[in-house]
Design an enzyme around this catalytic site. Structure first.
Site, mmCIF file in Angstrom:
data_model
loop_
_atom_site.group_PDB
_atom_site.id
_atom_site.type_symbol
_atom_site.label_atom_id
_atom_site.label_comp_id
_atom_site.label_asym_id
_atom_site.label_seq_id
_atom_site.Cartn_x
_atom_site.Cartn_y
_atom_site.Cartn_z
ATOM 1 N N GLU A 250 -22.665 31.219 25.239
ATOM 2 C CA GLU A 250 -23.459 30.276 26.033
ATOM 3 C C GLU A 250 -23.631 29.022 25.201
ATOM 4 O O GLU A 250 -24.146 29.073 24.079
ATOM 5 C CB GLU A 250 -24.814 30.887 26.402
ATOM 6 C CG GLU A 250 -24.718 32.022 27.404
ATOM 7 C CD GLU A 250 -24.125 31.597 28.741
ATOM 8 O OE1 GLU A 250 -24.247 30.407 29.098
ATOM 9 O OE2 GLU A 250 -23.517 32.439 29.410
ATOM 10 N N CYS A 284 -30.660 24.484 26.837
ATOM 11 C CA CYS A 284 -29.362 24.202 27.448
ATOM 12 C C CYS A 284 -29.519 23.968 28.947
ATOM 13 O O CYS A 284 -28.668 23.332 29.574
ATOM 14 C CB CYS A 284 -28.375 25.326 27.172
ATOM 15 S SG CYS A 284 -28.892 26.942 27.766
#
Length: 483
Positions: A250, A284
């Site tokens: 990720e 994020c």
């Protein structure tokens, strides 16, 4: 003055002083305050942790899944019981406001319980066979030894959502967190240790990139799960591909909120403020791009500016603080430099909150800037800070194209009430997650988490997708033989 925590590595079931370089973890709010100190694991100690994980593979795999799950449930209870006492340490070390830290500890406990309850889920699938007397079964087997590399921004929740499924599905784990949040990692490790995990099933190694590099390249590692920067994630994926080691990564995000002409503006403003400035934008999934329909743009920006008055910058241990510091001086300087360049290139300053006078830490003023084109650096580059870039348009297709531009495709938020527009947005969104009338940030343990393009690599995290990564499917042709 708070006492400095002396940290050790947890290797094969024992706490051991590191044999590598010294490290310290300091407060981002008060850089002179050392929160924790210790010595990194040496490469020989990392190898020892891997040997222990390898030695435990068979016995842990053969432990009934319900028994494996009980360790996660016990650790979740410990997190709940210690949250009030641990949150200030976490805030002091990470810079995240203490209220967010309590919420993250509660979320980590929820994650552990969710994955523990996968013990009651179907373990496999049976298919009909075209041959008489035969059954076709699909079973799911653990991969083996999993290397977990976690980031600073969610120092409890992200390790929990990697370690929990890895363990419950029968893998052993060697975990390397960043040294900037080493004290917080130590708390999670102690909760899992206190759950009664057998020695060697989970090890914690402290260290910098050298330790992580050695861990990723070790021949004992059967899979790597990583959360962090895109350059590091893609490098890990490329390196592991050469050895046939699966990777789940990720990485970055540059997430947009699109506000249409018929949106509930007050609700959209609240969601944008939270998405952009909680955790100082160090997510994020943070909202870093805002596309406004020209019909409501001025009204929205007035409301946004008014709402920003409540965005207080300060000490993360103060309950009234909304935005704490960035994790490091270099992170702050990089964000400030990008903001200055944007203004120099013509960006219009909409709002910039002040950092209180006398604050010495790595604080960055929450800022909203309007730009003229989605080609701007501020629109394309992930800053990982409390900066929001604004663009106007009167066409929904142009808005969605602007929201999707660039190399990332993690999360998108669309605010509006016309069902046709909303369905078009869902159909056209290239992001891995789409929020309708809610902020871009956020994750739930029972649904897949991840993005497309350079935001993610490999299977999604969380939900049923977690099993896709932490196990391998085995197709069994079972033919009965009569005697």
């Amino acid at each position: 003055m708070t006492a400095i925590l002396e940290l050790e590595n947890h290797l094969g079931g024992r706490w051991s002083a590191g044999e590598g370089p010294d490290f310290t973890s300091t407060s981002p709010h008060d850089p002179d305050q050392v929160v924790a100190a210790g010595r990194s694991a040496s490469t020989a100690q990392v190898d020892a942790a891997l040997r222990s994980a390898t030695a435990r593979r068979r016995s842990w795999r053969r432990t009934p899944i319900h028994e494996r799950a009980t360790h996660l449930l016990r650790a979740a209870d410990i997190l709940d019981g210690e949250a009030a006492g641990w949150a200030p340490t976490m805030a002091r070390e990470s810079g995240k406001p203490v209220g967010e830290c309590r919420g993250e500890l509660a979320r980590a406990a929820q994650i552990l319980r969710y994955h523990a309850h996968q013990a009651d889920a179907p373990a496999g699938t049976q298919f009909a066979s075209p041959r008489a007397g035969e059954r076709i079964l699909v079973d799911h087997r653990p991969l083996g030894v999993v290397a977990v590399i976690s980031p600073f921004n969610f120092p409890i929740a992200i390790p929990a959502w990697k370690i929990a499924p890895a363990l419950v599905y029968g893998n052993t784990v060697v975990w390397k967190p960043p040294t900037s949040v080493a004290a917080t990692a130590d708390l999670l490790m102690r909760a899992l240790e206190a759950s009664g995990l057998p020695a060697g099933v989970l090890s914690l190694v402290h260290g910098d990139a050298e330790v992580g590099d050695h861990l990723v390249g070790a021949p004992e590692v059967d899979a790597v799960t990583f959360t962090g920067s895109t350059p590091v994630g893609t490098a890990i994926a490329a390196r592991c591909a050469a050895r046939g080691v699966p990777v789940q990564a990720e990485m970055g995000g540059k997430n947009a909120a699109v506000v249409l002409a018929d949106a509930d503006l007050d609700a959209a403003v609240a969601a944008v403020v939270s998405g952009a400035f909680r955790s100082a934008g160090q997510k994020c999934t943070a909202t870093s791009r805002l596309v406004l329909h020209t019909a409501i743009a001025d009204d929205f920006l007035e409301r946004l500016t008014a709402a920003m008055a409540g965005v207080t910058v300060g000490d993360p241990e103060d309950e009234s603080t909304y935005v704490g510091p960035l994790i490091s001086a270099s992170a702050r300087d990089r964000v400030d430099a990008a903001t200055s360049r944007a203004v120099e290139h013509g960006a219009r300053l909409i709002c910039r909150m002040s950092v209180p006078e006398g604050v010495r830490g790595h604080h960055c003023a929450p800022t909203v800037l309007e730009i003229a084109s989605c080609d701007a650096e501020l629109w394309q580059e992930e800053l990982f800070g409390p900066v929001l870039a604004v663009l106007r348009t009167d066409q929904i297709d142009v808005a969605l194209e602007a929201a999707a531009s660039g190399p990332f495709a993690l999360s998108l938020a669309v605010f509006g009430s016309d069902l046709g527009d909303v369905l078009d947005a869902i159909d056209e969104a290239g992001a891995g997650m789409v929020h309708i009338n809610s902020e871009t940030a956020g994750a739930d343990p029972h649904v897949p988490f991840g993005g497309n393009r350079l935001s993610s690599f490999g299977p999604r995290e969380q939900g049923a997708s977690a099993r896709d990564f932490y196990t391998t499917a085995t197709t069994v042709y079972l033919q009965a033989v009569k005697r």
